[in-house]
Write a protein that holds these residues in place. Structure first.
Motif, mmCIF file in Angstrom:
data_model
loop_
_atom_site.group_PDB
_atom_site.id
_atom_site.type_symbol
_atom_site.label_atom_id
_atom_site.label_comp_id
_atom_site.label_asym_id
_atom_site.label_seq_id
_atom_site.Cartn_x
_atom_site.Cartn_y
_atom_site.Cartn_z
ATOM 1 N N SER A 68 24.354 22.613 -9.034
ATOM 2 C CA SER A 68 25.640 22.170 -8.885
ATOM 3 C C SER A 68 25.992 20.735 -8.651
ATOM 4 N N ARG A 69 25.206 19.952 -7.659
ATOM 5 C CA ARG A 69 25.197 18.596 -7.576
ATOM 6 C C ARG A 69 25.008 17.797 -8.879
ATOM 7 N N TYR A 70 24.133 18.295 -9.811
ATOM 8 C CA TYR A 70 23.774 17.744 -11.085
ATOM 9 C C TYR A 70 24.518 18.288 -12.102
ATOM 10 N N ALA A 71 25.684 19.020 -11.985
ATOM 11 C CA ALA A 71 25.962 19.661 -12.896
ATOM 12 C C ALA A 71 26.410 19.035 -14.393
ATOM 13 N N SER A 72 26.711 17.951 -14.431
ATOM 14 C CA SER A 72 26.837 17.031 -15.662
ATOM 15 C C SER A 72 25.555 17.162 -16.530
ATOM 16 N N LEU A 73 24.496 17.249 -16.010
ATOM 17 C CA LEU A 73 23.130 17.328 -16.936
ATOM 18 C C LEU A 73 23.578 18.960 -17.562
ATOM 19 N N PHE A 74 24.067 19.792 -17.052
ATOM 20 C CA PHE A 74 23.714 21.205 -17.517
ATOM 21 C C PHE A 74 25.026 21.479 -18.450
ATOM 22 N N THR A 75 24.927 21.295 -19.655
ATOM 23 C CA THR A 75 25.983 21.406 -20.705
ATOM 24 C C THR A 75 25.566 22.537 -21.699
ATOM 25 N N GLY A 76 26.247 22.938 -22.652
ATOM 26 C CA GLY A 76 25.863 23.876 -23.578
ATOM 27 C C GLY A 76 24.684 23.261 -24.445
ATOM 28 N N SER A 77 24.856 21.655 -24.679
ATOM 29 C CA SER A 77 23.722 21.191 -25.403
ATOM 30 C C SER A 77 22.472 21.042 -24.892
ATOM 31 N N THR A 78 22.314 21.200 -23.252
ATOM 32 C CA THR A 78 21.253 20.874 -22.777
ATOM 33 C C THR A 78 20.647 22.268 -22.193
ATOM 34 N N PHE A 84 17.298 19.272 -22.580
ATOM 35 C CA PHE A 84 17.527 18.856 -21.438
ATOM 36 C C PHE A 84 16.923 17.462 -20.891
ATOM 37 N N PHE A 85 15.673 17.299 -21.349
ATOM 38 C CA PHE A 85 14.767 15.945 -21.042
ATOM 39 C C PHE A 85 15.234 15.097 -22.043
ATOM 40 N N ALA A 86 15.749 15.315 -23.149
ATOM 41 C CA ALA A 86 16.123 14.120 -24.133
ATOM 42 C C ALA A 86 17.559 13.835 -23.979
ATOM 43 N N GLN A 87 18.253 14.055 -23.016
ATOM 44 C CA GLN A 87 19.744 13.840 -23.024
ATOM 45 C C GLN A 87 19.920 12.579 -22.581
ATOM 46 N N PRO A 88 20.852 11.686 -22.793
ATOM 47 C CA PRO A 88 21.083 10.012 -22.413
ATOM 48 C C PRO A 88 20.886 9.874 -20.966
ATOM 49 N N VAL A 93 18.236 13.219 -14.940
ATOM 50 C CA VAL A 93 17.385 14.067 -15.250
ATOM 51 C C VAL A 93 16.289 13.695 -14.283
ATOM 52 N N PHE A 94 15.567 12.592 -14.171
ATOM 53 C CA PHE A 94 14.597 12.134 -13.401
ATOM 54 C C PHE A 94 14.951 12.385 -11.816
#
Length: 106
Positions: A68-78, A84-88, A93-94
């Motif tokens: 939830s805290r990192y919600a911006s990392l969890f999208t339909g494309s990730t 997930f690891f290749a996102q901008p 992610v780290f």
């Protein structure tokens, strides 16, 4: 600092940091005490889920608040490991992975 990761400023090396510290890998390299894959479970809950990278990143209920805290990392494309690891937002992610491992005390 997690083995295989230089610092928060350096690009992360996921293959060095994650595999050796998760239950899925620890049981694989337990020598004579080799643990069958199905028994290399997540230590956070008694769900019986195999403690692999996919479980850590996307599934473990113990880490729901971090997701939830990192919600911006969890999208339909990730929603798969590779994307997930290749996102901008590699630093996001780290930090998410470091926070997960810290929470799990791995």
């Amino acid at each position: 600092m997690i083995q295989g990761m230089q610092s928060h400023a350096d690009p992360p090396n996921w293959h060095d940091a994650l595999p050796s510290s998760l239950p899925i890998a620890a049981g694989r390299f337990a020598g004579a005490a080799h643990v069958p894959r199905a028994h290399r479970v997540c230590l956070a809950w008694n769900s019986g889920a195999v403690g692999d990278e996919m479980h850590l990143v996307f599934e473990c209920t113990a880490l729901a608040s971090l997701r939830s805290r990192y919600a911006s990392l969890f999208t339909g494309s990730t929603d798969i490991m590779r994307s997930f690891f290749a996102q901008p937002d590699r630093m996001g992610v780290f930090h998410y992975i470091v926070d997960c491992l810290d929470f799990m005390m791995i």
